[in-house]
Design a protein around this motif. Structure first.
Motif, PDB file in Angstrom:
ATOM      1  N   GLY A 108       0.801  -1.217   0.000  1.00 21.99           N
ATOM      2  CA  GLY A 108       0.000   0.000   0.000  1.00 21.99           C
ATOM      3  C   GLY A 108       0.833   1.266   0.000  1.00 21.99           C
ATOM      4  N   LYS A 109       1.958   1.215  -0.692  1.00 21.29           N
ATOM      5  CA  LYS A 109       2.847   2.380  -0.766  1.00 21.29           C
ATOM      6  C   LYS A 109       2.864   2.928  -2.190  1.00 21.29           C
ATOM      7  CE  LYS A 109       4.245   1.744   3.447  1.00 21.29           C
ATOM      8  NZ  LYS A 109       3.723   2.558   4.496  1.00 21.29           N
TER       9      LYS A 109
ATOM     10  N   ALA B  14      -4.715   3.225  -3.787  1.00 18.48           N
ATOM     11  CA  ALA B  14      -4.711   2.779  -5.186  1.00 18.48           C
ATOM     12  C   ALA B  14      -3.723   1.626  -5.375  1.00 18.48           C
ATOM     13  CB  ALA B  14      -4.372   3.943  -6.118  1.00 18.48           C
ATOM     14  N   ALA B  15      -2.584   1.701  -4.698  1.00 17.06           N
ATOM     15  CA  ALA B  15      -1.597   0.619  -4.773  1.00 17.06           C
ATOM     16  C   ALA B  15      -2.177  -0.673  -4.201  1.00 17.06           C
ATOM     17  CB  ALA B  15      -0.318   1.006  -4.039  1.00 17.06           C
ATOM     18  N   SER B  16      -2.807  -0.573  -3.052  1.00 19.66           N
ATOM     19  CA  SER B  16      -3.422  -1.757  -2.438  1.00 19.66           C
ATOM     20  C   SER B  16      -4.515  -2.341  -3.324  1.00 19.66           C
ATOM     21  CB  SER B  16      -4.023  -1.401  -1.077  1.00 19.66           C
ATOM     22  OG  SER B  16      -3.005  -1.078  -0.169  1.00 19.66           O
ATOM     23  N   ASP B  17      -5.309  -1.472  -3.928  1.00 15.03           N
ATOM     24  CA  ASP B  17      -6.382  -1.928  -4.819  1.00 15.03           C
ATOM     25  C   ASP B  17      -5.832  -2.617  -6.060  1.00 15.03           C
ATOM     26  OD1 ASP B  17      -8.271  -0.905  -3.075  1.00 15.03           O
ATOM     27  OD2 ASP B  17      -8.679   0.899  -4.280  1.00 15.03           O
ATOM     28  N   ALA B  18      -4.704  -2.139  -6.575  1.00 14.73           N
ATOM     29  CA  ALA B  18      -4.123  -2.696  -7.801  1.00 14.73           C
ATOM     30  C   ALA B  18      -3.315  -3.962  -7.551  1.00 14.73           C
ATOM     31  CB  ALA B  18      -3.238  -1.651  -8.476  1.00 14.73           C
TER      32      ALA B  18
ATOM     33  N   GLY C 121      -3.344   5.227 -10.579  1.00 13.92           N
ATOM     34  CA  GLY C 121      -3.243   6.207  -9.506  1.00 13.92           C
ATOM     35  C   GLY C 121      -2.274   5.889  -8.385  1.00 13.92           C
ATOM     36  N   PHE C 122      -1.398   4.898  -8.565  1.00 12.68           N
ATOM     37  CA  PHE C 122      -0.483   4.561  -7.468  1.00 12.68           C
ATOM     38  C   PHE C 122       0.938   5.046  -7.691  1.00 12.68           C
ATOM     39  CE2 PHE C 122      -0.682   0.574 -10.018  1.00 12.68           C
ATOM     40  CZ  PHE C 122       0.652   0.457 -10.387  1.00 12.68           C
ATOM     41  N   SER C 123       1.212   5.704  -8.822  1.00  9.90           N
ATOM     42  CA  SER C 123       2.577   6.177  -9.031  1.00  9.90           C
ATOM     43  C   SER C 123       2.610   7.536  -9.707  1.00  9.90           C
ATOM     44  CB  SER C 123       3.379   5.167  -9.867  1.00  9.90           C
ATOM     45  OG  SER C 123       3.046   5.273 -11.236  1.00  9.90           O
ATOM     46  N   ILE C 124       3.752   8.177  -9.557  1.00 14.20           N
ATOM     47  CA  ILE C 124       4.049   9.390 -10.308  1.00 14.20           C
ATOM     48  C   ILE C 124       5.380   9.169 -11.002  1.00 14.20           C
ATOM     49  CG2 ILE C 124       2.713  10.926  -8.833  1.00 14.20           C
ATOM     50  CD1 ILE C 124       5.277  11.837  -7.532  1.00 14.20           C
TER      51      ILE C 124
ATOM     52  N   GLN D  37      -2.892  13.726   1.940  1.00 15.64           N
ATOM     53  CA  GLN D  37      -4.084  13.226   1.245  1.00 15.64           C
ATOM     54  C   GLN D  37      -3.690  12.484  -0.037  1.00 15.64           C
ATOM     55  OE1 GLN D  37      -6.931  16.303   0.340  1.00 15.64           O
ATOM     56  NE2 GLN D  37      -8.630  14.903   0.682  1.00 15.64           N
ATOM     57  N   LEU D  38      -2.748  13.026  -0.788  1.00 16.45           N
ATOM     58  CA  LEU D  38      -2.254  12.366  -1.998  1.00 16.45           C
ATOM     59  C   LEU D  38      -1.558  11.058  -1.628  1.00 16.45           C
ATOM     60  CD1 LEU D  38      -1.685  12.333  -5.060  1.00 16.45           C
ATOM     61  CD2 LEU D  38       0.391  13.669  -4.578  1.00 16.45           C
ATOM     62  N   LEU D  39      -0.744  11.093  -0.590  1.00 14.53           N
ATOM     63  CA  LEU D  39      -0.046   9.902  -0.119  1.00 14.53           C
ATOM     64  C   LEU D  39      -1.045   8.785   0.205  1.00 14.53           C
ATOM     65  CD1 LEU D  39       2.714   8.668   0.777  1.00 14.53           C
ATOM     66  CD2 LEU D  39       2.209   9.587   3.041  1.00 14.53           C
ATOM     67  N   ARG D  40      -2.086   9.130   0.921  1.00 16.16           N
ATOM     68  CA  ARG D  40      -3.111   8.147   1.293  1.00 16.16           C
ATOM     69  C   ARG D  40      -3.841   7.630   0.052  1.00 16.16           C
ATOM     70  NH1 ARG D  40      -8.393   7.509   2.761  1.00 16.16           N
ATOM     71  NH2 ARG D  40      -8.791   6.253   4.599  1.00 16.16           N
ATOM     72  N   LYS D  41      -4.214   8.535  -0.839  1.00 12.17           N
ATOM     73  CA  LYS D  41      -4.936   8.161  -2.060  1.00 12.17           C
ATOM     74  C   LYS D  41      -4.095   7.208  -2.920  1.00 12.17           C
ATOM     75  CE  LYS D  41      -6.918  10.262  -6.193  1.00 12.17           C
ATOM     76  NZ  LYS D  41      -7.114  11.506  -6.937  1.00 12.17           N
ATOM     77  N   MET D  42      -2.823   7.528  -3.078  1.00 18.61           N
ATOM     78  CA  MET D  42      -1.934   6.678  -3.884  1.00 18.61           C
ATOM     79  C   MET D  42      -1.701   5.331  -3.197  1.00 18.61           C
ATOM     80  SD  MET D  42       0.804   9.469  -5.333  1.00 18.61           S
ATOM     81  CE  MET D  42       1.704   8.284  -6.324  1.00 18.61           C
ATOM     82  N   GLY D  43      -1.584   5.344  -1.881  1.00 22.15           N
ATOM     83  CA  GLY D  43      -1.413   4.101  -1.133  1.00 22.15           C
ATOM     84  C   GLY D  43      -2.613   3.180  -1.276  1.00 22.15           C
TER      85      GLY D  43
END
Length: 85
Positions: free
Chosen positions: A4-5, A58-62, A25-28, A50-56
């Motif tokens: 989830g990172k 998205a990582a867990s979901d993917a 949505g999990f990387s830039i 907020q971005l950190l949480r959102k991306m984390g």
């Protein structure tokens, strides 16, 4: 992903890891030829909880989509199809 990172994808923009990560949505992206781009990307994520949480999230979901055994099964299928040709 499973941790989830978020990911800072230090790779050419046309690389799959960049396009998939940005799409899901999990990387830039950070240009591999510009060291300051990596630092800027890390700072961008670090200063926006907020971005950190959102991306984390998205990582867990993917993560299940890219689970190792599934990816290995895909590779085996590709290799078997190649051998049959």
């Amino acid at each position: 992903l499973a941790a989830g990172k978020p990911i800072v994808a230090v790779a050419p923009r046309e690389c799959d890891v960049v396009s998939l990560g940005e799409q899901k949505g999990f990387s830039i992206h950070a240009d591999p030829h510009d060291p300051s781009a990596f630092a800027d990307a890390v700072r961008q994520i670090a200063r926006d909880p907020q971005l950190l949480r959102k991306m984390g999230l998205a990582a867990s979901d993917a993560a299940p989509e890219f689970e190792r055994t599934k990816e290995l099964a895909k590779l085996i299928t590709i290799l078997e199809q190649t051998v049959k040709r």
